[in-house]
Motif scaffolding. Structure first.
Motif, PDB file in Angstrom:
ATOM      1  N   GLN A 179       0.869  -1.117  -0.239  1.00  0.00           N
ATOM      2  CA  GLN A 179       0.452  -0.123  -0.286  1.00  0.00           C
ATOM      3  C   GLN A 179       0.818   1.165   0.016  1.00  0.00           C
ATOM      4  O   GLN A 179       1.899   1.471   0.438  1.00  0.00           O
ATOM      5  N   PHE A 180       0.071   2.318  -0.590  1.00  0.00           N
ATOM      6  CA  PHE A 180       1.370   3.561  -1.059  1.00  0.00           C
ATOM      7  C   PHE A 180       1.118   4.317   0.964  1.00  0.00           C
ATOM      8  O   PHE A 180       0.303   4.401   1.245  1.00  0.00           O
ATOM      9  N   GLN A 181       2.531   4.880   0.800  1.00  0.00           N
ATOM     10  CA  GLN A 181       2.233   5.892   1.756  1.00  0.00           C
ATOM     11  C   GLN A 181       2.626   6.977   1.989  1.00  0.00           C
ATOM     12  O   GLN A 181       3.543   7.266   0.663  1.00  0.00           O
ATOM     13  N   LEU A 182       1.784   7.884   2.085  1.00  0.00           N
ATOM     14  CA  LEU A 182       2.558   9.633   1.475  1.00  0.00           C
ATOM     15  C   LEU A 182       3.663  10.226   3.047  1.00  0.00           C
ATOM     16  O   LEU A 182       2.974  10.205   4.220  1.00  0.00           O
ATOM     17  N   ARG A 183       4.384  10.320   2.591  1.00  0.00           N
ATOM     18  CA  ARG A 183       5.110  11.638   3.683  1.00  0.00           C
ATOM     19  C   ARG A 183       5.958  13.192   3.090  1.00  0.00           C
ATOM     20  O   ARG A 183       4.995  13.383   1.928  1.00  0.00           O
ATOM     21  N   HIS A 184       5.585  13.558   3.965  1.00  0.00           N
ATOM     22  CA  HIS A 184       5.959  14.885   4.158  1.00  0.00           C
ATOM     23  C   HIS A 184       7.491  14.843   3.500  1.00  0.00           C
ATOM     24  O   HIS A 184       8.352  14.403   4.425  1.00  0.00           O
ATOM     25  N   THR A 185       7.870  15.550   2.521  1.00  0.00           N
ATOM     26  CA  THR A 185       9.424  15.614   2.293  1.00  0.00           C
ATOM     27  C   THR A 185      10.434  16.497   3.149  1.00  0.00           C
ATOM     28  O   THR A 185      11.170  16.416   3.013  1.00  0.00           O
ATOM     29  N   GLY A 186       9.889  17.794   3.922  1.00  0.00           N
ATOM     30  CA  GLY A 186      10.816  17.613   4.666  1.00  0.00           C
ATOM     31  C   GLY A 186      10.550  19.951   4.278  1.00  0.00           C
ATOM     32  O   GLY A 186      10.978  20.434   4.821  1.00  0.00           O
ATOM     33  N   ASP A 187      10.122  19.314   3.327  1.00  0.00           N
ATOM     34  CA  ASP A 187      10.500  20.944   2.747  1.00  0.00           C
ATOM     35  C   ASP A 187       9.164  22.113   3.750  1.00  0.00           C
ATOM     36  O   ASP A 187       8.249  21.188   3.832  1.00  0.00           O
ATOM     37  N   ASP A 188       9.335  23.166   3.093  1.00  0.00           N
ATOM     38  CA  ASP A 188       8.812  24.386   4.301  1.00  0.00           C
ATOM     39  C   ASP A 188       7.465  24.449   2.946  1.00  0.00           C
ATOM     40  O   ASP A 188       6.982  24.178   1.423  1.00  0.00           O
ATOM     41  N   PRO A 189       5.909  24.497   3.845  1.00  0.00           N
ATOM     42  CA  PRO A 189       4.292  24.915   2.959  1.00  0.00           C
ATOM     43  C   PRO A 189       4.003  25.997   2.383  1.00  0.00           C
ATOM     44  O   PRO A 189       5.414  26.544   2.577  1.00  0.00           O
ATOM     45  N   ARG A 190       3.898  26.049   1.570  1.00  0.00           N
ATOM     46  CA  ARG A 190       4.069  26.982   0.259  1.00  0.00           C
ATOM     47  C   ARG A 190       3.198  27.043  -0.303  1.00  0.00           C
ATOM     48  O   ARG A 190       1.638  27.062  -0.267  1.00  0.00           O
ATOM     49  N   SER A 191       2.778  29.104  -0.387  1.00  0.00           N
ATOM     50  CA  SER A 191       1.384  29.546  -0.977  1.00  0.00           C
ATOM     51  C   SER A 191       1.896  29.752  -2.131  1.00  0.00           C
ATOM     52  O   SER A 191       2.438  28.797  -3.138  1.00  0.00           O
ATOM     53  N   ASN A 192       0.530  29.591  -2.575  1.00  0.00           N
ATOM     54  CA  ASN A 192       0.497  29.272  -3.970  1.00  0.00           C
ATOM     55  C   ASN A 192       1.000  30.455  -5.297  1.00  0.00           C
ATOM     56  O   ASN A 192      -0.315  31.423  -5.919  1.00  0.00           O
ATOM     57  N   VAL A 193       2.215  30.988  -5.749  1.00  0.00           N
ATOM     58  CA  VAL A 193       2.718  31.949  -6.560  1.00  0.00           C
ATOM     59  C   VAL A 193       1.763  32.085  -8.013  1.00  0.00           C
ATOM     60  O   VAL A 193       1.842  33.266  -8.052  1.00  0.00           O
ATOM     61  N   SER A 194       1.332  31.132  -8.849  1.00  0.00           N
ATOM     62  CA  SER A 194       0.716  31.897  -9.682  1.00  0.00           C
ATOM     63  C   SER A 194      -0.574  32.146  -8.883  1.00  0.00           C
ATOM     64  O   SER A 194      -1.293  33.167 -10.128  1.00  0.00           O
ATOM     65  N   LEU A 195      -1.506  31.866  -8.386  1.00  0.00           N
ATOM     66  CA  LEU A 195      -2.692  32.289  -7.937  1.00  0.00           C
ATOM     67  C   LEU A 195      -2.705  33.909  -7.601  1.00  0.00           C
ATOM     68  O   LEU A 195      -2.786  34.986  -7.565  1.00  0.00           O
ATOM     69  N   ARG A 196      -1.756  34.390  -6.902  1.00  0.00           N
ATOM     70  CA  ARG A 196      -1.143  35.427  -5.631  1.00  0.00           C
ATOM     71  C   ARG A 196      -0.467  36.527  -7.225  1.00  0.00           C
ATOM     72  O   ARG A 196      -0.816  37.244  -7.679  1.00  0.00           O
ATOM     73  N   GLU A 197       0.031  36.017  -8.735  1.00  0.00           N
ATOM     74  CA  GLU A 197       0.513  37.127  -9.411  1.00  0.00           C
ATOM     75  C   GLU A 197      -1.082  37.139 -10.116  1.00  0.00           C
ATOM     76  O   GLU A 197      -1.254  37.977 -10.742  1.00  0.00           O
ATOM     77  N   LYS A 198      -1.516  36.085 -10.515  1.00  0.00           N
ATOM     78  CA  LYS A 198      -3.321  36.185 -11.309  1.00  0.00           C
ATOM     79  C   LYS A 198      -3.322  36.914 -10.725  1.00  0.00           C
ATOM     80  O   LYS A 198      -4.029  38.384 -11.065  1.00  0.00           O
ATOM     81  N   LEU A 199      -3.806  36.957  -9.388  1.00  0.00           N
ATOM     82  CA  LEU A 199      -5.129  38.044  -9.007  1.00  0.00           C
ATOM     83  C   LEU A 199      -4.448  39.398  -8.708  1.00  0.00           C
ATOM     84  O   LEU A 199      -4.695  40.081  -8.980  1.00  0.00           O
ATOM     85  N   ARG A 200      -2.808  39.196  -8.457  1.00  0.00           N
ATOM     86  CA  ARG A 200      -2.684  41.263  -8.791  1.00  0.00           C
ATOM     87  C   ARG A 200      -2.505  41.778  -9.646  1.00  0.00           C
ATOM     88  O   ARG A 200      -2.987  43.047  -9.904  1.00  0.00           O
ATOM     89  N   LEU A 201      -1.786  40.769 -10.849  1.00  0.00           N
ATOM     90  CA  LEU A 201      -1.908  41.293 -12.287  1.00  0.00           C
ATOM     91  C   LEU A 201      -3.490  41.393 -12.744  1.00  0.00           C
ATOM     92  O   LEU A 201      -3.989  43.113 -13.553  1.00  0.00           O
TER      93      LEU A 201
END
Length: 226
Positions: A179-201
């Motif tokens: 069975q597959f296991q899902l693990r966090h890679t250890g990298d920080d969570p991030r916000s959606n950069v594409s969405l942020r730029e779309k809404l801003r521009l």
């Protein structure tokens, strides 16, 4: 020590002033160059973003062959377990659709998918994510926490879905039939950069970035987005 020795000697301070002035000019020139390069890199990064509706970070639709919906869990519960507690998770099919048993040592992530479909989805997702890592050295697999429902500024009446918080994860399994296991890679969570730029521009809305703090309060972030 060399500077103190110089100042301790009987040299005229007039000899030191041109050196200080030259150093200040070099420092200012370096800062100007740094600012210029940073601005060009930021512009290039924005140019690389796909702000069309083909980008799943702006217009997410669950594909027929890969990806999975998770239901019955709050975003805070998931980020606490996977990020803060570093637990592994197993995705479970919809109740009554199979004989999968979930080990209570793992966080069970409930899905609306029947067992055979879920297994196909996870296998396809696993293969694609691994191919990106092996060929490009880039992890493209994320757990999306929270979706923003939005309209394309009057251009289309169809509601769009865009992820708000992206947690880098990986799929793994011990043996080919396991069975597959899902693990966090250890990298920080991030916000959606594409969405942020779309809404801003295009809409003139400033989407907040994730706070850089230990122990993300994702509900507080959603409130700031609202």
């Amino acid at each position: 020590a060399g500077l103190l020795d110089y100042l301790g000697a009987e040299h005229s301070s007039d000899l030191l002033l041109p050196l200080v002035q030259t150093l200040n000019e070099m420092s200012a020139a370096h800062q100007k160059h740094f600012d210029s390069v940073s601005a060009k890199l930021e512009a290039a990064r924005r140019d690389l973003l796909d702000l069309s509706m083909r980008n799943p970070l702006l217009n997410y639709r669950l594909l027929r062959s890969r990806g999975a919906w998770i239901q019955g869990h709050s975003p805070q519960e998931l980020i606490d377990a996977l990020d803060e507690e570093e637990r592994a998770a197993k995705l479970a099919p919809v109740s009554g659709s199979g004989v999968w048993g979930v080990d209570h040592r793992y966080l069970q992530l409930n899905t609306p998918h029947p067992a055979p479909e879920l297994d196909r989805r996870l296998l396809s997702t696993y293969r694609l994510a691994n191919s990106f890592i092996q060929e490009q050295g880039v992890n493209t697999l994320f757990l999306a926490l929270g979706m923003l429902q939005w309209l394309d500024n009057g251009v289309n009446t169809e509601a769009r879905l865009a992820p708000l918080v992206l947690l880098p994860v990986r799929l793994e399994r011990i043996n080919p039939r396991g069975q597959f296991q899902l693990r966090h890679t250890g990298d920080d969570p991030r916000s959606n950069v594409s969405l942020r730029e779309k809404l801003r521009l295009e809409i003139g809305i400033s989407l907040p970035e994730l706070p850089k703090t230990e122990g993300l309060d994702i509900g507080e972030y959603f409130n700031s987005v609202t």
